[in-house]
Each structure stands twice: as structure tokens, then as C-alpha cells.
Design an enzyme around this catalytic site. Sequence first.
Site, PDB file in Angstrom:
ATOM      1  CD1 TRP A 120      -6.491  12.694 -29.238  1.00 49.88           C
ATOM      2  CD2 TRP A 120      -5.641  12.791 -27.167  1.00 49.88           C
ATOM      3  NE1 TRP A 120      -5.239  12.110 -29.261  1.00 49.88           N
ATOM      4  CE2 TRP A 120      -4.697  12.150 -28.025  1.00 49.88           C
ATOM      5  CE3 TRP A 120      -5.308  12.934 -25.834  1.00 49.88           C
ATOM      6  CZ2 TRP A 120      -3.465  11.674 -27.585  1.00 49.88           C
ATOM      7  CZ3 TRP A 120      -4.078  12.466 -25.387  1.00 49.88           C
ATOM      8  CH2 TRP A 120      -3.183  11.853 -26.243  1.00 49.88           C
ATOM      9  CG  ASP A 121      -8.837  10.405 -31.273  1.00 49.85           C
ATOM     10  OD1 ASP A 121      -8.922  11.638 -31.197  1.00 49.85           O
ATOM     11  OD2 ASP A 121      -8.294   9.817 -32.229  1.00 49.85           O
ATOM     12  CB  ALA A 161      -7.755   6.407 -32.655  1.00 49.31           C
ATOM     13  NE  ARG A 199      -3.996   9.258 -37.801  1.00 50.17           N
ATOM     14  CZ  ARG A 199      -3.226  10.112 -38.482  1.00 50.17           C
ATOM     15  NH1 ARG A 199      -2.028   9.740 -38.896  1.00 50.17           N
ATOM     16  NH2 ARG A 199      -3.659  11.327 -38.768  1.00 50.17           N
ATOM     17  CG  ASP A 200      -7.456   6.739 -36.696  1.00 52.23           C
ATOM     18  OD1 ASP A 200      -6.589   6.529 -35.839  1.00 52.23           O
ATOM     19  OD2 ASP A 200      -7.710   7.870 -37.146  1.00 52.23           O
ATOM     20  CD  GLU A 248      -7.100  12.652 -38.287  1.00 52.50           C
ATOM     21  OE1 GLU A 248      -6.013  12.174 -37.954  1.00 52.50           O
ATOM     22  OE2 GLU A 248      -7.592  13.656 -37.754  1.00 52.50           O
TER      23      GLU A 248
HETATM   24  C1  FRU Z   1      -7.648  11.982 -34.366  1.00 52.55           C
HETATM   25  C2  FRU Z   1      -6.255  11.428 -34.423  1.00 52.55           C
HETATM   26  C3  FRU Z   1      -6.292   9.974 -34.888  1.00 52.55           C
HETATM   27  C4  FRU Z   1      -5.043   9.413 -34.293  1.00 52.55           C
HETATM   28  C5  FRU Z   1      -4.909  10.185 -32.996  1.00 52.55           C
HETATM   29  C6  FRU Z   1      -3.524  10.545 -32.600  1.00 52.55           C
HETATM   30  O1  FRU Z   1      -7.815  12.932 -33.363  1.00 52.55           O
HETATM   31  O2  FRU Z   1      -5.432  12.199 -35.253  1.00 52.55           O
HETATM   32  O3  FRU Z   1      -6.343   9.855 -36.287  1.00 52.55           O
HETATM   33  O4  FRU Z   1      -5.165   8.036 -34.116  1.00 52.55           O
HETATM   34  O5  FRU Z   1      -5.660  11.368 -33.148  1.00 52.55           O
HETATM   35  O6  FRU Z   1      -3.479  11.244 -31.397  1.00 52.55           O
END
Ligand code: FRU
Length: 424
Positions: free
Chosen positions: A52-53, A139, A209-210, A294
Site C-alpha cells: 500500500w503506501d 509510513a 505518524r508519517d 495523513e
Molecule cells: C495511510 C496510512 C498511514 C500509515 C499507514 C498504516 O494509508 O494510514 O498514515 O502510516 O497507512 O498502514
Amino acid sequence: MKSNTEKFGKTPHQPSLWTRADALKVHADDPTTTQPLVSANFPVLSNEVFIWDTMPLRDMDGNITSVDGWSVIFTLTADRHPNDPQYIDENGNYDITRDWNDRHGRAKMYYWFSRTGKDWKLGGRVMAEGVSPTVREWAGTPILLNEQGEVDLYYTAVTPGATIVKVRGRVVTTEHGVSMVGFEKVKPLFEADGKMYQTEAQNPFWGFRDPWPFRDPNDGKLYMLFEGNVAGERGSHKVGKAEIGDVPPGYEDVGNSRFQTACVGIAVARDEDGDDWEMLPPLLTAVGVNDQTERPHFVFQDGKYYLFTISHTFTYADGVTGPDGVYGFVADSLFGPYVPLNGSGLVLGNPSSQPFQTYSHCVMPNGLVTSFIDSVPTDESGTQTRIGGTEAPTVEIKIKGQQTFVVAEYDYGYIPPMLDVTLK
Ligand code: FRU
């Protein structure tokens, strides 16, 4: 608790507000801000893992960077479990939806490489098992530091807690591929403080996060964006006049929107290496509007600061809504004031007929937007879906002043380099 504007009264800058009035301007299915339909016949990067990310390798100025002609991306990744009895339903079929929905709990950082900026080959895990201090590797951003191939990976170490961390390693290339070496010592940088940014003790649904570090093109200093929520006990936030904005008669009722308290956080480095950080008040808050902003990131263009962040339909507050996708804001200087792009903030949302087709958009400085496929309907009613866990088609947007326009679509996971670095 005080409203957002009162709370940050004496700080070096005032957070800009994404107001309920701004959000009332969000309209799904405007073709200039809607991602083209993703076909249910998409190819998958891998049958072994979900991704994903997606985090393209870049330099501190934001340029997507290849090394010795190899493009590199990092992805949040989790094994697929088609044969695991835990994910076999009562009819003996693989419950891929449940497997996919559980992925966050076992997310790990992987990397991929490519000669063409697409058709990614799996490199493997960035950190060996046991290196990262918590269960989940969430992420962040991989930064190529120099021509020696040193890479700082900023990411989020989650469960227990949520800590912004970094780990240094090196990218090594051969004629045949790319490997990541080192990445053995994870350095904790900071956590939510409970004064500006909400902690787990204040709200078990907090977000922190992120990390997205960058060098400010104007003052040359090292900063970092991250996702947060505005500090304070859950339910204590006030949605006042400033957070509501200039709404028409009949739109003053804020319902339970005090529970939605997203913000885009910012920190400044006290040193050149980015090992020592000081959190500053948020750049942007969405109290009373949305609970998640996010993966915040910038595009610096035409002397302006274009701030992008991803958000969901389900995280909007009572009385406002919008599609899953990427939202944006623009300012003339780093600390704002920020104005929502396109009036509303919406830059690229999913079409209402396929509301979960993509997510986790990253707008690159060349206007290309990468994202992953979440789930795409396979029948008219939308009850049957196909789970993605793979790269979505790349979309191009044009950024003009305070407006953006969808202008093109490219291949799945197309992330071309903006510059190539020859390693020494
Ligand atoms: C975005 C997210 C990020 C996080 C990750 C967790 O898709 O929610 O904010 O770091 O996915 O899986």
C-alpha cells in the site's frame, strides 16, 4: 478546552484552518478533481505480498531520484495468506478482504527497483526482523543523502506507541539490481507531546505518524511534516466560529464534530543531520472537519508552498463529507496562511461509483500522483469487489495558482525519476 485559535495564541505562527465552510465546497465527481476509474482487471505487483503506501526514493529537496539508472521505491508491505487456515472462510475460500483489512498490524517496510520507473522488482525487506523496536513499520520517507548512496529512512514505529524514528543505511547497485545494506540501528526522534499534539493517553484513536523531512527552499533549514491530532482529551475540543468558517444560514450546527481533530504537524531540526528535532505548532488544523490528515507532503512550485495530505470519507465530521483522496493547500511562505486549493481542498478524489478504488496519494514535484489500489467493484451493484494491494495507475495533475486540474493518466505504478545520481 479552548478552541484551536485560542489554544495556539502565543506561538510563533498561527496554524491555518481547514474550516467546515471550506469543506462544504468539496464535491465528489468533479472531473477536474476526480481520479479516472480504475479497471477491475488491474495487474498485481506480487501474489505473495500486499503493498500500500508507496514512498519513492528522493533527495532532501523533494526530487524523485534514481541511482545509477535504477529507480527505487519503498512500500508498506504485508504477506498475503491464501493458504493460512486463519483466512479461510466457512466455504473453504480465501477471505482476502479480511486478510487485507488486517494488514496494518503486520506492516513492514520493503523496497523495489526498476530500470523503467514501472514494472517494479521486489528487493526485499529494508530492516531485518528484530531491528525495528515495535511491531508495525508505518509510513515515512526514504532520503538519498549523497553520492556515497547513504539513505536515511524516516518512518513511524508503531505498537506499542507511535514514535517518529529514523534508520540509516546505504543503497548499493549492480548491473542486475539494487540492494539496501545497513539499516541496523533505529534512532527514536520524537513522540506526541500532549501540549500541541494529542497523545494516546488523551485519545486511544490518536494519530501521530508519517514523517516527511524537507529542506525549505527559502530559509535552507531542515524541517519535517507529519500527521497529528490537536492535543487535548478526546471530546474536549471546541468547534468555534473560526473552525466553522463562513457558513450559510442553517449550517451552524456542528453535531459531534468536536471528535475530529486532525492536523498537519511540523518540526524543525536543531542539527544538520536531522538527529535532533523540535516540534512546532501545527501548520494546518482540521478541528471539526476531519480526523485524519495523513502523509502530509510538499510540492514547491512558482515560489509557493503546496501542502498535500490524504484523507478519508469515514474520518470527516458530522455535516461535512468528501471522497477518499488527496487534499491540498497553498501558501506564499512556509508558515502560511494556507488556503485550500480549488476552494475546498479537494485535489484528487475517488469517483463515487468506486469510492475505495485508490488511496495514499503522493503528489510528486513533476505533477505525477502515485497511489495504491484498495478495492474495485466487479459488479454493477458494487457488492462484489476485487482487493488490490498493488500500485494504481499514475495520474498527472497541473497545479496553477490556487487551482489544480487532472490532465493525464499513465501506467500502473509509473514513478519516473526527476534526476539520476551516479554513485561513487
Ligand atoms: C495511510 C496510512 C498511514 C500509515 C499507514 C498504516 O494509508 O494510514 O498514515 O502510516 O497507512 O498502514
